[in-house]
Design a protein around this motif. Structure first.
Motif, mmCIF file in Angstrom:
data_model
loop_
_atom_site.group_PDB
_atom_site.id
_atom_site.type_symbol
_atom_site.label_atom_id
_atom_site.label_comp_id
_atom_site.label_asym_id
_atom_site.label_seq_id
_atom_site.Cartn_x
_atom_site.Cartn_y
_atom_site.Cartn_z
ATOM 1 N N UNK A 232 17.996 -0.084 -0.883
ATOM 2 C CA UNK A 232 17.413 -1.407 -0.711
ATOM 3 C C UNK A 232 15.908 -1.363 -0.977
ATOM 4 N N UNK A 233 15.282 -2.535 -0.916
ATOM 5 C CA UNK A 233 13.840 -2.636 -1.123
ATOM 6 C C UNK A 233 13.104 -1.723 -0.145
ATOM 7 N N UNK A 234 12.089 -0.991 -0.599
ATOM 8 C CA UNK A 234 11.329 -0.118 0.312
ATOM 9 C C UNK A 234 10.825 -0.885 1.533
ATOM 10 N N UNK A 235 10.847 -0.223 2.682
ATOM 11 C CA UNK A 235 10.496 -0.891 3.926
ATOM 12 C C UNK A 235 9.796 0.086 4.859
ATOM 13 N N UNK A 236 9.793 -0.265 6.143
ATOM 14 C CA UNK A 236 9.092 0.565 7.115
ATOM 15 C C UNK A 236 9.795 1.847 7.493
ATOM 16 N N UNK A 237 10.953 2.131 6.901
ATOM 17 C CA UNK A 237 11.657 3.372 7.232
ATOM 18 C C UNK A 237 10.881 4.607 6.785
ATOM 19 N N UNK A 238 10.056 4.442 5.754
ATOM 20 C CA UNK A 238 9.300 5.575 5.221
ATOM 21 C C UNK A 238 10.086 6.442 4.263
ATOM 22 N N UNK A 239 11.359 6.128 4.056
ATOM 23 C CA UNK A 239 12.203 6.892 3.120
ATOM 24 C C UNK A 239 12.166 6.218 1.750
ATOM 25 N N UNK A 240 11.784 6.982 0.739
ATOM 26 C CA UNK A 240 11.629 6.443 -0.608
ATOM 27 C C UNK A 240 12.466 7.253 -1.592
ATOM 28 N N UNK A 241 13.170 6.543 -2.466
ATOM 29 C CA UNK A 241 13.885 7.154 -3.580
ATOM 30 C C UNK A 241 13.427 6.472 -4.852
ATOM 31 N N UNK A 242 12.833 7.222 -5.749
ATOM 32 C CA UNK A 242 12.396 6.705 -7.043
ATOM 33 C C UNK A 242 13.192 7.394 -8.143
#
Length: 261
Positions: A232-242
């Motif tokens: 999903x859209x990046x958010x406050x979770x701090x987990x990023x997948x690019x």
């Protein structure tokens, strides 16, 4: 380039002007981490953010600012600049040219312009409404991700596996085991290489909004995608997948979703 893209480049050049003279030279540093954690901030971090904030306040006094070093100012404004004056401070301290100046403009709640600047290499990776390009030595080169439909063919990266929690580490270990090649310790420069078609996937956790906002417009304008570990859209979770190629996103998410926050 649009007005705000041109201004983002101007800010990146100001950040470079301030930070580059400190690289591999005398630079005061302070550990702002707690017991057992090393979280450095340098004189270069603080001076660069101060300089960027002054330019923003002069040019666009109604815009908001969120910065790693000096906090929030009008964070609910329609236009908000998000700053990480030196991402990769540990690399900066160690003399490695993998640190970057990260600058993003958030418009109506989403990053629309982003800059990943590496002053020592004279590189500015820019993404926004007019596209993605690398500015280097007076030249402007279009940026484009590369095709990579299968995770076993991918070059993947993360900054440091020790930053993952137990579940996250297990998920990353599976992604790394499936990939062709993994590189560590690149900080935000890995995202620049993804946009330039040299890497295929970057997975990170524990990121703040200033760590990931600038990379979103750069990668998206280059043809890639950025989500959280739920896809999903990046958010406050701090987990990023690019990813550069959407084809490998779902393959990685099969594993990463198990550790998604």
């Amino acid at each position: 380039m649009t007005e705000y893209e041109l201004f983002a480049v101007e800010l990146a050049r100001e950040a470079a002007r301030i930070s580059l003279p400190y690289f591999r030279g005398p630079c005061e540093e302070v550990d702002k981490g707690g017991p057992g954690a090393f979280d450095p901030v340098t004189q270069a971090d603080r001076e660069a953010e101060s300089a960027i904030r002054r330019l923003i306040a002069t040019r666009y006094p109604d815009h908001g600012v969120i910065g790693e070093e000096y906090g929030e100012d009008r964070p609910d404004a329609d236009h908000v600049w998000i700053l990480d004056p030196i991402d990769g401070t540990r690399a900066f301290i160690a003399g490695l040219p993998l640190w970057t100046n990260l600058i993003a403009l958030r418009t109506d709640g989403r990053p629309t312009v982003g800059v990943i600047g590496q002053p020592y290499l004279d590189e500015i990776f820019l993404g926004g409404p007019s596209g993605a390009r690398l500015l280097k030595g007076g030249a402007k080169t279009p940026l484009a991700v590369r095709a990579c439909r299968r995770l076993p063919d991918a070059v993947v990266a993360t900054t440091d596996p020790d930053l993952f929690t137990g579940a996250e580490l297990g998920a990353w270990t599976q992604v790394r085991a499936a990939a062709r090649l993994a590189r560590l310790g690149c900080d935000a420069y890995a995202y620049a290489m993804l946009a330039a078609g040299r890497m295929d996937l970057v997975a990170e956790s524990g990121l703040k909004v200033w760590d990931w906002s600038a990379l979103v417009p750069v990668i998206e304008a280059a043809g890639g995608a950025v989500t959280n570990w739920r896809g999903e859209t990046p958010d406050g979770s701090g987990q990023i997948l690019a990813v550069g190629d959407i084809g490998i996103r779902d393959q990685a998410l099969v594993t990463l979703r198990r550790a998604a926050l």
